[in-house]
Design an enzyme around this catalytic site. Structure first.
Site, short mmCIF file in Angstrom:
data_model
loop_
_atom_site.label_atom_id
_atom_site.label_comp_id
_atom_site.label_asym_id
_atom_site.label_seq_id
_atom_site.Cartn_x
_atom_site.Cartn_y
_atom_site.Cartn_z
N ARG A 26 1.72 50.64 11.27
CA ARG A 26 1.72 50.57 9.81
C ARG A 26 0.90 49.38 9.35
O ARG A 26 0.84 48.35 10.03
CB ARG A 26 3.17 50.44 9.29
CG ARG A 26 3.32 50.54 7.78
CD ARG A 26 4.76 50.31 7.37
NE ARG A 26 5.18 48.95 7.66
CZ ARG A 26 5.01 47.92 6.81
NH1 ARG A 26 4.41 48.12 5.63
NH2 ARG A 26 5.43 46.72 7.14
N GLY A 28 0.31 47.12 5.79
CA GLY A 28 0.71 46.85 4.42
C GLY A 28 -0.16 45.79 3.79
O GLY A 28 -1.16 45.34 4.36
N SER A 32 1.57 43.88 8.91
CA SER A 32 1.19 45.07 9.68
C SER A 32 2.09 45.16 10.90
O SER A 32 2.58 44.13 11.42
CB SER A 32 -0.28 45.00 10.12
OG SER A 32 -1.14 44.89 9.00
N ASP A 144 15.10 45.81 2.36
CA ASP A 144 14.07 46.82 2.64
C ASP A 144 14.67 47.94 3.49
O ASP A 144 14.09 48.36 4.49
CB ASP A 144 12.88 46.18 3.35
CG ASP A 144 11.67 47.11 3.37
OD1 ASP A 144 11.63 48.05 2.54
OD2 ASP A 144 10.78 46.90 4.21
#
EC number: 2.7.11.34
Length: 571
Positions: A26, A28, A32, A144
């Site tokens: 991923r 962001g 990451s 989150d």
């Protein structure tokens, strides 16, 4: 800050040179995720890299705080912390365990609409609640909590990870920083309220909704529509294949007001989660059930109860009978006409001290003028335990019916001292002495088969019951003589007529009660026309302020009905 990074790096056994990146999972805005392979251990790890070069010293301090926080969190349902440091490029590198099973978001995509079993969802929910409760008990919020941060080390186990936003809650300054708006954003954060423990509960509810329905709880084409749905709690219904218990727990977590949402600890005490909590690792004793959970009335329990020794079996049967009797008294308190007796069957009948014992009339055979009283003994096995309301027919032959009055007198006068007696039959005139409840039982139980033999029962106070019967008979005869009437001997047809009218005194439906009251008023009007005021007074006495028992009511009502029927037939 650079000195702290160097000190942190010196404490670690491995450096970034010992890892090489396998793939990037991923990417962001500020961080990451990578899958890296350790060259020496030949083991894969998950690495999260947070770029701190363009951020302030406050954010760098936050990253160091997070790494320290990760090192202190140890729970079976939280992703295992491996290592962390800050490299020379001001990147915070956090290494955690890597799971081949991926995360929950990928598992939902792979399912392709095939719903997960409810047992597995309950097990996942129990494990996630344990993880969230562990964080909250250590004053930590996840901030989150999404399906992408729920990892699957095994098929039936989950772990929480990715603590990029996790922070220690400061009671004096609640956490208010959030990054972006997602489908699991809670309503209080949209209203610029502080992010708290209940916000994690909302996010967990959104995750469980997505796991159950395979779609987000709140979904809209634009940001304004998403915010509107979150504020109004507009959700699609959950699949009907799941139980109402699971749906209710998810709805509780998705309540709009934070104060109305349950805590993780409160949800863990739900009885539906108890069987799954017993399978969890390192479970705190406060979540264990007080009593062991086992199926009710399982075949093993029935076999064990049936194999009990005679002494314990008798005690259990007698205890169950007493419970049935108490429940019947609570169900029909108006027709309960007896008091609790304390005398024993082994003592003389004179030791009853005025306490009344229950003597229930079980079954009336409309084809004859006899009434048989029977009851089951406490020595019967559990299979033969029958509700006391169930009655039996009389099986006397016509020759035996002619000798009924003598047998009745002998029983009540000569055998009152015996523990087990063979209860005889009561004459037709004593039917009026029976409580309306017993007569109603006789009417409603006509469809039962007739047994072939009488049943021996223990009676502790037969003498007292016989005294009541004798007193009722004297009362009847005295009243009839005062009115210059003759004794009435019931026939089989008259017996059926009387019983059908007396049955209306019980606790039946409202229509039958209205018919009974109408019949009573008609008889009262007839007595007034015939100027039989004494009988009218006796008939209405039970309904005054000094009302008598239901037994006396039945006596007076039967006497009036019989005398009126005889006079009508004579005219």
């Amino acid at each position: 800050m650079q000195m702290e990074a160097n000190d942190c790096q010196e404490e670690h056994k491995f450096t970034l040179d010992n890892y090489h990146v396998v793939e990037q999972v991923r990417r962001g805005k500020s961080s990451s995720d990578f899958v890296v392979l350790h060259d020496i251990e030949d083991k894969k790890y998950a690495m999260k890299k947070i770029c701190l070069a363009k951020h302030t010293d406050k954010l760098k301090q936050t990253a160091l705080q997070e790494m320290k926080l990760l090192s202190s969190l140890k729970n079976p349902y939280i992703v295992h912390y491996e290592d962390s440091w800050i490299d020379n490029d001001n990147n915070a590198c956090i290494f955690t365990a890597y799971y081949e099973g991926g995360n929950m978001a990928n598992a939902i995509k792979k399912a392709r609409g095939k719903l997960f079993p409810e047992e597995r969802i309950f097990k996942w929910l129990a494990q996630l609640l344990l993880a969230v409760n562990y964080l909250h008990s250590n004053r930590v919020v996840h901030m989150d909590l999404t399906c992408s941060n729920i990892f699957l080390p095994k098929d039936d186990h989950v772990q929480l990870g990715n603590y990029g936003l996790a922070k220690l809650i400061n009671p004096e300054k609640p956490v208010s920083m959030v990054s972006g708006i997602s489908n699991s954003m809670c309503p209080e954060v949209l209203e610029d309220q502080p992010y708290g423990y209940k916000s994690d509960i909302w996010s967990l509810g959104c995750c469980m909704y997505e796991i159950t329905a395979h779609q987000p709880a709140f979904k809209a084409p634009d940001m304004a529509g998403l915010i509107n749905k979150i504020n109004r709690s507009l959700m699609s219904p959950l699949p009907i294949v799941y139980s109402s218990t699971l749906k209710q727990m998810i709805k509780l977590m998705l309540r709009k007001k934070p104060e109305y949402r349950p805590t993780a600890c409160e949800l863990l005490r739900n009885p539906s989660l108890q069987p799954y909590l017993l399978q969890c690792q390192n479970l705190s004793p406060i979540y264990l059930p007080v009593f062991p959970i086992k199926p009710v009335n399982s075949p093993k329990d029935k076999a064990r109860r049936n194999s009990l020794p005679g002494k314990f079996g008798k005690e259990r049967v007698s205890r169950e009978k007493s419970e049935v009797s108490r429940s019947l008294e609570n169900l029909y308190p108006f027709w309960t006409n007896t008091e609790t007796g304390s005398s024993s069957s082994s003592q003389p009948a004179s030791s009853t001290n005025g306490a009344e014992d229950k003597l229930e009339t079980k079954r009336i055979d409309p084809s004859c003028d006899t009434l048989k009283i029977s009851e089951f003994t406490s020595q019967k096995s559990d299979e033969s335990l029958i509700d006391p309301d169930i009655a039996v027919y009389s099986t006397e032959t016509p020759a035996e019916e002619n000798a009924l009055p003598k047998e009745t007198e002998n029983i009540f006068s000569e055998e009152s001292q015996l523990r087990d007696v063979d209860v005889g039959v009561v004459s037709a005139q004593e039917v009026a002495c029976s409580p309306p409840r017993a007569i109603e039982e006789a009417e409603t139980q006509e469809a039962l088969p007739k047994p072939k033999e009488q049943i021996t029962v223990p009676i502790s106070s037969v003498a007292h019951s016989s005294t009541e019967v004798a007193a009722a008979k004297d009362h009847l005869s005295g009243s009839l003589e005062g009115d210059k009437a003759k004794m009435v001997k019931l026939t089989a047809s008259e017996m059926s007529s009387v019983l059908s009218k007396l049955t209306k005194l019980g606790p039946p439906q409202s229509k039958e009660r209205a018919d009974a009251l109408e019949c009573l008023l008609e008889k009262c009007a007839g007595l007034v026309k015939q100027e039989k005021y004494e009988e009218l007074a006796g008939l209405l006495t039970p309904f005054g302020e000094d009302g008598v028992s239901a037994r006396d009511t039945a006596i007076w009502f039967a006497k009036t009905l019989l005398s009126s029927d005889k006079l009508n037939q004579g005219t």
